[in-house]
Design a protein around this motif. Structure first.
Motif, PDB file in Angstrom:
ATOM      1  N   VAL A 141       0.835  -1.204   0.000  1.00  0.00           N
ATOM      2  CA  VAL A 141       0.000   0.000   0.000  1.00  0.00           C
ATOM      3  C   VAL A 141       0.863   1.244   0.000  1.00  0.00           C
ATOM      4  CG1 VAL A 141      -1.698   1.315   1.323  1.00  0.00           C
ATOM      5  CG2 VAL A 141      -1.940  -1.163   1.109  1.00  0.00           C
ATOM      6  N   GLY A 142       1.929   1.240   0.803  1.00  0.00           N
ATOM      7  CA  GLY A 142       2.823   2.395   0.837  1.00  0.00           C
ATOM      8  C   GLY A 142       3.470   2.654  -0.514  1.00  0.00           C
ATOM      9  N   ALA A 143       3.898   1.560  -1.173  1.00  0.00           N
ATOM     10  CA  ALA A 143       4.512   1.711  -2.495  1.00  0.00           C
ATOM     11  C   ALA A 143       3.506   2.246  -3.511  1.00  0.00           C
ATOM     12  CB  ALA A 143       5.070   0.375  -2.973  1.00  0.00           C
ATOM     13  N   ALA A 144       2.255   1.759  -3.419  1.00  0.00           N
ATOM     14  CA  ALA A 144       1.212   2.248  -4.326  1.00  0.00           C
ATOM     15  C   ALA A 144       0.954   3.731  -4.093  1.00  0.00           C
ATOM     16  CB  ALA A 144      -0.075   1.446  -4.124  1.00  0.00           C
ATOM     17  N   GLY A 145       0.908   4.132  -2.815  1.00  0.00           N
ATOM     18  CA  GLY A 145       0.711   5.539  -2.504  1.00  0.00           C
ATOM     19  C   GLY A 145       1.844   6.398  -3.027  1.00  0.00           C
ATOM     20  N   ALA A 146       3.077   5.914  -2.856  1.00  0.00           N
ATOM     21  CA  ALA A 146       4.234   6.658  -3.350  1.00  0.00           C
ATOM     22  C   ALA A 146       4.185   6.794  -4.869  1.00  0.00           C
ATOM     23  CB  ALA A 146       5.525   5.965  -2.924  1.00  0.00           C
ATOM     24  N   ALA A 147       3.744   5.725  -5.551  1.00  0.00           N
ATOM     25  CA  ALA A 147       3.637   5.775  -7.011  1.00  0.00           C
ATOM     26  C   ALA A 147       2.615   6.819  -7.455  1.00  0.00           C
ATOM     27  CB  ALA A 147       3.249   4.401  -7.555  1.00  0.00           C
ATOM     28  N   VAL A 148       1.502   6.922  -6.713  1.00  0.00           N
ATOM     29  CA  VAL A 148       0.484   7.918  -7.046  1.00  0.00           C
ATOM     30  C   VAL A 148       1.024   9.331  -6.805  1.00  0.00           C
ATOM     31  CG1 VAL A 148      -1.816   8.784  -6.479  1.00  0.00           C
ATOM     32  CG2 VAL A 148      -1.409   6.326  -6.574  1.00  0.00           C
ATOM     33  N   VAL A 149       1.780   9.503  -5.719  1.00  0.00           N
ATOM     34  CA  VAL A 149       2.376  10.819  -5.437  1.00  0.00           C
ATOM     35  C   VAL A 149       3.322  11.220  -6.564  1.00  0.00           C
ATOM     36  CG1 VAL A 149       3.937  12.093  -3.919  1.00  0.00           C
ATOM     37  CG2 VAL A 149       2.151  10.655  -2.935  1.00  0.00           C
ATOM     38  N   VAL A 150       4.177  10.288  -6.978  1.00  0.00           N
ATOM     39  CA  VAL A 150       5.131  10.572  -8.062  1.00  0.00           C
ATOM     40  C   VAL A 150       4.390  10.885  -9.358  1.00  0.00           C
ATOM     41  CG1 VAL A 150       6.924   9.573  -9.521  1.00  0.00           C
ATOM     42  CG2 VAL A 150       7.002   9.233  -7.038  1.00  0.00           C
ATOM     43  N   THR A 151       3.351  10.094  -9.643  1.00  0.00           N
ATOM     44  CA  THR A 151       2.562  10.331 -10.858  1.00  0.00           C
ATOM     45  C   THR A 151       1.944  11.721 -10.841  1.00  0.00           C
ATOM     46  OG1 THR A 151       2.038   7.975 -11.074  1.00  0.00           O
ATOM     47  CG2 THR A 151       0.601   9.529 -12.229  1.00  0.00           C
ATOM     48  N   GLY A 152       1.373  12.100  -9.697  1.00  0.00           N
ATOM     49  CA  GLY A 152       0.793  13.433  -9.577  1.00  0.00           C
ATOM     50  C   GLY A 152       1.833  14.517  -9.774  1.00  0.00           C
ATOM     51  N   GLY A 153       3.015  14.318  -9.184  1.00  0.00           N
ATOM     52  CA  GLY A 153       4.080  15.301  -9.348  1.00  0.00           C
ATOM     53  C   GLY A 153       4.509  15.440 -10.803  1.00  0.00           C
ATOM     54  N   ARG A 158       4.931  18.452 -15.723  1.00  0.00           N
ATOM     55  CA  ARG A 158       4.793  18.458 -17.183  1.00  0.00           C
ATOM     56  C   ARG A 158       3.817  19.541 -17.644  1.00  0.00           C
ATOM     57  NH1 ARG A 158       6.631  14.324 -20.246  1.00  0.00           N
ATOM     58  NH2 ARG A 158       4.938  14.607 -21.744  1.00  0.00           N
ATOM     59  N   ALA A 159       2.766  19.760 -16.850  1.00  0.00           N
ATOM     60  CA  ALA A 159       1.816  20.817 -17.203  1.00  0.00           C
ATOM     61  C   ALA A 159       2.474  22.190 -17.093  1.00  0.00           C
ATOM     62  CB  ALA A 159       0.591  20.744 -16.293  1.00  0.00           C
ATOM     63  N   MET A 160       3.224  22.409 -16.007  1.00  0.00           N
ATOM     64  CA  MET A 160       3.871  23.705 -15.816  1.00  0.00           C
ATOM     65  C   MET A 160       4.957  23.968 -16.868  1.00  0.00           C
ATOM     66  SD  MET A 160       4.011  24.179 -11.671  1.00  0.00           S
ATOM     67  CE  MET A 160       4.463  22.495 -11.246  1.00  0.00           C
ATOM     68  N   LEU A 161       5.588  22.882 -17.351  1.00  0.00           N
ATOM     69  CA  LEU A 161       6.588  23.021 -18.411  1.00  0.00           C
ATOM     70  C   LEU A 161       5.948  23.050 -19.802  1.00  0.00           C
ATOM     71  CD1 LEU A 161       9.365  20.586 -17.100  1.00  0.00           C
ATOM     72  CD2 LEU A 161       9.330  23.087 -16.987  1.00  0.00           C
ATOM     73  N   GLY A 191      -3.168  21.521 -11.234  1.00  0.00           N
ATOM     74  CA  GLY A 191      -4.160  21.229 -10.202  1.00  0.00           C
ATOM     75  C   GLY A 191      -4.510  19.760 -10.153  1.00  0.00           C
ATOM     76  N   ARG A 192      -4.685  19.154 -11.305  1.00  0.00           N
ATOM     77  CA  ARG A 192      -4.991  17.715 -11.368  1.00  0.00           C
ATOM     78  C   ARG A 192      -3.833  16.906 -10.782  1.00  0.00           C
ATOM     79  NH1 ARG A 192      -4.282  14.229 -16.287  1.00  0.00           N
ATOM     80  NH2 ARG A 192      -5.611  12.400 -16.093  1.00  0.00           N
ATOM     81  N   GLY A 193      -2.604  17.298 -11.106  1.00  0.00           N
ATOM     82  CA  GLY A 193      -1.450  16.599 -10.555  1.00  0.00           C
ATOM     83  C   GLY A 193      -1.375  16.710  -9.039  1.00  0.00           C
ATOM     84  N   CYS A 194      -1.656  17.900  -8.524  1.00  0.00           N
ATOM     85  CA  CYS A 194      -1.650  18.097  -7.067  1.00  0.00           C
ATOM     86  C   CYS A 194      -2.719  17.250  -6.385  1.00  0.00           C
ATOM     87  CB  CYS A 194      -1.858  19.578  -6.738  1.00  0.00           C
ATOM     88  SG  CYS A 194      -0.443  20.629  -7.139  1.00  0.00           S
ATOM     89  N   LEU A 195      -3.874  17.121  -7.032  1.00  0.00           N
ATOM     90  CA  LEU A 195      -4.947  16.294  -6.467  1.00  0.00           C
ATOM     91  C   LEU A 195      -4.521  14.830  -6.416  1.00  0.00           C
ATOM     92  CD1 LEU A 195      -7.825  15.984  -5.419  1.00  0.00           C
ATOM     93  CD2 LEU A 195      -8.615  15.876  -7.796  1.00  0.00           C
ATOM     94  N   MET A 218     -11.391  10.854  -4.119  1.00  0.00           N
ATOM     95  CA  MET A 218     -11.362  12.239  -4.580  1.00  0.00           C
ATOM     96  C   MET A 218     -12.249  13.153  -3.747  1.00  0.00           C
ATOM     97  SD  MET A 218     -12.309  13.800  -8.351  1.00  0.00           S
ATOM     98  CE  MET A 218     -10.978  12.943  -9.189  1.00  0.00           C
ATOM     99  N   ASP A 219     -13.433  12.670  -3.390  1.00  0.00           N
ATOM    100  CA  ASP A 219     -14.383  13.500  -2.645  1.00  0.00           C
ATOM    101  C   ASP A 219     -13.810  13.924  -1.290  1.00  0.00           C
ATOM    102  OD1 ASP A 219     -17.061  14.650  -2.122  1.00  0.00           O
ATOM    103  OD2 ASP A 219     -17.201  13.053  -0.641  1.00  0.00           O
ATOM    104  N   ASP A 220     -13.321  12.960  -0.517  1.00  0.00           N
ATOM    105  CA  ASP A 220     -12.774  13.278   0.803  1.00  0.00           C
ATOM    106  C   ASP A 220     -11.509  14.119   0.711  1.00  0.00           C
ATOM    107  OD1 ASP A 220     -14.645  12.325   2.509  1.00  0.00           O
ATOM    108  OD2 ASP A 220     -13.558  10.528   3.130  1.00  0.00           O
ATOM    109  N   VAL A 221     -10.683  13.865  -0.288  1.00  0.00           N
ATOM    110  CA  VAL A 221      -9.462  14.665  -0.445  1.00  0.00           C
ATOM    111  C   VAL A 221      -9.812  16.128  -0.737  1.00  0.00           C
ATOM    112  CG1 VAL A 221      -7.432  15.063  -1.895  1.00  0.00           C
ATOM    113  CG2 VAL A 221      -7.992  12.750  -1.162  1.00  0.00           C
ATOM    114  N   LEU A 222     -10.769  16.339  -1.619  1.00  0.00           N
ATOM    115  CA  LEU A 222     -11.185  17.712  -1.914  1.00  0.00           C
ATOM    116  C   LEU A 222     -11.771  18.381  -0.676  1.00  0.00           C
ATOM    117  CD1 LEU A 222     -12.757  17.240  -5.468  1.00  0.00           C
ATOM    118  CD2 LEU A 222     -10.722  18.584  -4.916  1.00  0.00           C
TER     119      LEU A 222
END
Length: 258
Positions: A141-153, A158-161, A191-195, A218-222
């Motif tokens: 679970v921790g690895a999956a969470g880290a992968a999602v964080v990296v993906t969001g980053g 990429r959007a900002m560039l 914004g999508r990446g940060c979410l 998504m709902d609870d995070v927002l």
């Protein structure tokens, strides 16, 4: 495939705009009547005149997006490096994702109201609880969470560039349109990446504490953005970013290279 892809971008834009609008309502109200996620967007659309017709069109358009992604996985993406293994694997993953989304929408409009409208928060809890029960579940679970964080980053950077420029027919846009698309692309993509990154952080917290309930959809995070010292304004900014990404998706429907 081109028609299917462009219809899919329109459908993706509809979902993000609706989620953003619901999030704006949540920012200034405790009313939990609508979820700020895909389920809430479907319920919102179903309540409109000809709602079922619109939902059928939405589901079929998302199926078109899935077919286009499958064609990219099989034959390569547009562009000189589109046949690289990494690009095709990415398209294959997106094909699976859009198959799931399309199925949930079509199942919802066909009568399975618990399918597309299911809470992402409850789904996150269920999936996390199951994974935590596996051997080495916390690490998984921790690895999956880290992968999602990296993906969001990566999505945000990429959007900002403005990496999306190479995927759009920028030369066909007038100067005002190009500037507008840039505002939408940078704002919406970051914004999508940060979410995405925020969702990943909560998954990591769930792994560390061994508490499935710490994982949020998504709902609870927002909604959690509303509880920060910035008050509702951080949620407002995120909601506007999601709306911007929806409009950017509509720009992709017009100018994306497919």
């Amino acid at each position: 495939m081109e028609t299917a892809a462009r219809a899919g971008f329109v459908a993706r834009g509809v979902l993000y705009v609706l989620v953003g609008i619901i999030a704006l309502r949540v920012a200034f109200s405790d009313d939990g009547g609508k979820q700020a996620d895909r389920g809430g967007a479907l319920t919102e659309l179903a309540d409109k005149p000809f709602g079922n017709v619109l939902l059928w069109l939405l589901g079929l358009a998302l199926a078109g997006m899935a077919l286009w992604r499958l064609s990219e996985a099989l034959f390569g993406q547009a562009g000189p490096d589109g046949r690289k293994a990494g690009k095709r694997l990415s398209s294959a993953a997106r094909f699976v994702f859009y198959c799931v989304v399309s199925y949930s929408v079509l199942a919802y409009v066909a009568g399975d109201k618990g399918s597309g409208s299911g809470s992402t928060d409850r789904q996150s809890d269920d999936v996390t609880a199951t994974a935590l029960g596996w051997p080495a579940g916390q690490w998984i679970v921790g690895a999956a969470g880290a992968a999602v964080v990296v993906t969001g980053g990566v999505i945000a950077v990429r959007a900002m560039l403005r990496k999306y420029h190479k995927r759009l027919r920028m030369s066909e846009m007038s100067v005002p349109v190009r500037r507008t698309v840039d505002v939408l692309g940078v704002t919406g993509g970051s914004g999508r990446g940060c979410l995405f990154a925020a969702v990943g952080v909560f998954v990591i917290v769930a792994a560390v504490r061994h508490e499935p309930g710490e994982a949020k959809g998504m709902d609870d995070v927002l909604r959690s953005f509303r509880e920060t010292p910035a008050g509702p304004w951080l949620l407002v900014a995120m909601a506007l970013a999601l709306v911007a990404f929806g409009f950017y998706s509509w720009a992709c429907a017009r100018w994306r290279k497919v």
